[in-house]
Design a protein around this motif. Structure first.
Motif, PDB file in Angstrom:
ATOM      1  N   ASN A   1       0.833  -1.198   0.000  1.00 55.35           N
ATOM      2  CA  ASN A   1       0.000   0.000   0.000  1.00 55.35           C
ATOM      3  C   ASN A   1       0.871   1.253   0.000  1.00 55.35           C
ATOM      4  O   ASN A   1       2.091   1.154  -0.076  1.00 55.35           O
TER       5      ASN A   1
ATOM      6  N   THR B   1      -6.909 -11.449   1.174  1.00 51.30           N
ATOM      7  CA  THR B   1      -7.864 -10.565   0.508  1.00 51.30           C
ATOM      8  C   THR B   1      -9.004 -11.331  -0.156  1.00 51.30           C
ATOM      9  O   THR B   1      -9.844 -10.736  -0.804  1.00 51.30           O
TER      10      THR B   1
ATOM     11  N   LEU C   1       1.212  -5.777   4.147  1.00 54.21           N
ATOM     12  CA  LEU C   1       1.003  -4.435   4.674  1.00 54.21           C
ATOM     13  C   LEU C   1       1.848  -4.149   5.912  1.00 54.21           C
ATOM     14  O   LEU C   1       2.022  -5.019   6.766  1.00 54.21           O
TER      15      LEU C   1
ATOM     16  N   CYS D   1      -0.504   0.939   7.109  1.00 53.07           N
ATOM     17  CA  CYS D   1      -1.386   0.585   5.993  1.00 53.07           C
ATOM     18  C   CYS D   1      -2.464  -0.404   6.434  1.00 53.07           C
ATOM     19  O   CYS D   1      -3.597  -0.354   5.947  1.00 53.07           O
TER      20      CYS D   1
ATOM     21  N   GLU E   1      -6.417   0.172   6.059  1.00 50.88           N
ATOM     22  CA  GLU E   1      -7.258  -0.843   5.410  1.00 50.88           C
ATOM     23  C   GLU E   1      -8.417  -1.269   6.311  1.00 50.88           C
ATOM     24  O   GLU E   1      -9.554  -1.419   5.844  1.00 50.88           O
TER      25      GLU E   1
ATOM     26  N   TRP F   1     -11.096   1.395   6.339  1.00 51.62           N
ATOM     27  CA  TRP F   1     -11.857   1.335   5.094  1.00 51.62           C
ATOM     28  C   TRP F   1     -12.848   0.167   5.132  1.00 51.62           C
ATOM     29  O   TRP F   1     -14.019   0.318   4.767  1.00 51.62           O
ATOM     30  N   ARG F   2     -12.378  -0.994   5.601  1.00 53.02           N
ATOM     31  CA  ARG F   2     -13.257  -2.173   5.659  1.00 53.02           C
ATOM     32  C   ARG F   2     -14.424  -1.957   6.615  1.00 53.02           C
ATOM     33  O   ARG F   2     -15.550  -2.362   6.322  1.00 53.02           O
TER      34      ARG F   2
END
Length: 69
Positions: free
Chosen positions: A8, A23, A31, A35, A39, A42-43
């Motif tokens: 990232n 993923t 990561l 990062c 992440e 965001w999730r």
């Protein structure tokens, strides 16, 4: 500063441990801690919009395998 071992671009340091985040399927993201935090934020946000059966997993940093460089 970009950690050359991280996939990232939210790195805070060019050095440091990186871990393997699955993923889905057979894919992974490598990561750094910064990062990973980005992440997971965001999730969490995205999971609010998704049906339960489609939501992203939210593993802990400690549960991820260390990526050996």
């Amino acid at each position: 500063m970009k950690n050359p071992n991280c996939d990232n671009d939210k790195c805070l340091s060019s050095k440091g441990q990186v871990r393997v985040l699955p993923t889905g399927g057979q894919g992974n993201a490598i990561l750094c801690a910064a990062c990973f935090i980005h992440e997971m934020k965001w999730r969490r946000e995205r999971n609010r919009e998704l049906a339960r059966d489609c939501q992203f997993k939210l593993p802990s940093w400690e549960s991820l395998k260390v990526y050996e460089t």
